[in-house]
Motif scaffolding. Structure first.
Motif, short mmCIF file in Angstrom:
data_model
loop_
_atom_site.label_atom_id
_atom_site.label_comp_id
_atom_site.label_asym_id
_atom_site.label_seq_id
_atom_site.Cartn_x
_atom_site.Cartn_y
_atom_site.Cartn_z
N ASN A 167 0.82 -1.23 0.00
CA ASN A 167 0.00 0.00 0.00
C ASN A 167 0.84 1.27 0.00
O ASN A 167 0.30 2.36 -0.04
N GLY A 196 -10.62 -5.52 -6.05
CA GLY A 196 -11.26 -4.40 -5.38
C GLY A 196 -11.22 -3.12 -6.19
O GLY A 196 -10.53 -3.03 -7.21
N PHE A 198 -10.02 0.82 -6.24
CA PHE A 198 -8.78 1.34 -5.63
C PHE A 198 -8.61 2.82 -5.90
O PHE A 198 -9.21 3.41 -6.81
N THR A 199 -7.72 3.40 -5.08
CA THR A 199 -7.22 4.76 -5.31
C THR A 199 -5.70 4.70 -5.31
O THR A 199 -5.09 4.18 -4.37
N LEU A 200 -5.10 5.19 -6.37
CA LEU A 200 -3.64 5.25 -6.50
C LEU A 200 -3.24 6.71 -6.48
O LEU A 200 -3.70 7.51 -7.32
N GLU A 210 -8.61 7.10 -9.47
CA GLU A 210 -9.52 6.25 -8.71
C GLU A 210 -10.33 5.37 -9.66
O GLU A 210 -10.89 5.87 -10.64
N LEU A 254 -1.39 3.32 -2.22
CA LEU A 254 -2.44 2.53 -2.85
C LEU A 254 -3.41 2.07 -1.78
O LEU A 254 -3.01 1.53 -0.74
N SER A 255 -4.71 2.25 -2.01
CA SER A 255 -5.72 1.80 -1.05
C SER A 255 -6.85 1.08 -1.79
O SER A 255 -7.13 1.37 -2.95
N GLY A 256 -7.50 0.14 -1.08
CA GLY A 256 -8.68 -0.53 -1.61
C GLY A 256 -8.41 -1.77 -2.44
O GLY A 256 -9.36 -2.39 -2.94
N LEU A 257 -7.15 -2.15 -2.61
CA LEU A 257 -6.81 -3.27 -3.49
C LEU A 257 -6.06 -4.35 -2.71
O LEU A 257 -5.10 -4.05 -1.99
N SER A 258 -6.50 -5.59 -2.87
CA SER A 258 -5.77 -6.73 -2.29
C SER A 258 -5.04 -7.47 -3.39
O SER A 258 -5.41 -7.39 -4.56
N ALA A 260 -2.21 -6.78 -4.64
CA ALA A 260 -1.90 -5.71 -5.59
C ALA A 260 -0.61 -5.97 -6.35
O ALA A 260 0.37 -6.52 -5.82
#
Length: 271
Positions: A167, A196, A198-200, A210, A254-258, A260
């Motif tokens: 992340n 998922g 995500f926001t990068l 996003e 990076l958020s919201g992604l598994s 990744a």
């Protein structure tokens, strides 16, 4: 010394190996062409700088042509014109700086021998529309292809990697300029895999992208400059954002992604 030529969409070759009677002497580029957009305010002294852009510059290739006779000289001239005078850009690099390349188009230059001989020196002038040199290798080929980078390319002491799997990770831009695909149309391709929405975000300069719909592990999101695609389709729900890379370190979040996997692919740019 050697001059390497690559036609657009073709394979690179050594010009001096293809034409042994042509000797490569030198290749040089002109100074960066920096142009300012100035604002004049009535009643105020001077002007204010609005924006600054780099324009096209010139690349000069110096060759020595040695024909056996005048007919041979004219054949060499015709072959050089076939090689360089293309409708599309061609890539040039030299053994002097083998890690930097120029995508150029030839300007009209007469190729003439020394009087009463079948040999001569010519300076071929090319327009370099980007105004910059590019690295021989793109960032996503590193660190496996470090042999394609060399001295004078602003490289850090630590290992280079352009794939993020957490992340938070760092993307290093060794270019002489920031990479800006929005205003300056620089080549930057970001590929995202995982599960998922995500926001990068590039925390260094605040730019972000996003994806508002959830990806699965089989999906591939690509941000090519400012154009987003999901599995090859532009029918994708995003915030219409983009990512820019400052010179040097860039703090990527990076958020919201598994699971990744985020890859940054771009050529390094140099004056």
């Amino acid at each position: 010394m050697k001059l390497f030529v690559q036609p657009y969409g073709g394979q690179e070759y050594d010009l001096t190996a293809r034409l042994p009677s042509v000797k490569f002497l030198d290749m040089k580029s002109s100074a960066p062409k920096l142009t300012g957009d100035w604002l004049t305010i009535v009643g105020s002294d001077g002007q204010r700088l609005q924006t600054a852009t780099y324009g096209a510059n010139q690349v000069t290739v110096s060759l020595f042509i040695k024909g056996r006779n005048m007919a041979d000289f004219r054949l060499l001239k015709a072959e050089l014109q076939r090689i360089f005078y293309q409708r599309s850009l061609i890539r040039l690099r030299s053994s002097q700086e083998p890690y930097k390349t120029f995508w150029v188009m030839a300007n009209p230059t007469d190729i003439t021998p020394i009087q009463a001989s079948s040999q001569g020196t010519v300076d071929l002038i090319f327009t370099n529309p980007s105004g910059m040199a590019q690295s021989l290798v793109r960032s996503d080929k590193l660190p496996d292809d470090l042999s394609s980078l060399g001295f004078g390319m602003n490289l850090p002491a630590e290992p280079l990697s352009y794939v993020g799997t957490s992340n938070r990770f760092n993307i290093y831009n060794p270019s002489d300029v920031a990479i800006d695909p929005y205003v300056n149309h620089h080549d930057l391709v970001i590929t995202v895999k995982g599960s998922g929405a995500f926001t990068l975000t590039n925390q260094t300069n605040g730019t972000n992208i996003e994806l508002n719909e959830a990806m699965t592990t089989s999906d591939i999101f690509v941000l090519n400059g400012v154009v987003p695609k999901l599995n090859g389709s532009t029918n994708v729900d995003t915030n219409f954002g983009h990512i820019e890379l400052e010179r040097g370190d860039n703090d990527i979040r990076l958020s919201g992604l598994s699971n990744a996997n985020v890859t940054f692919s771009f050529p390094f740019l140099y004056f």
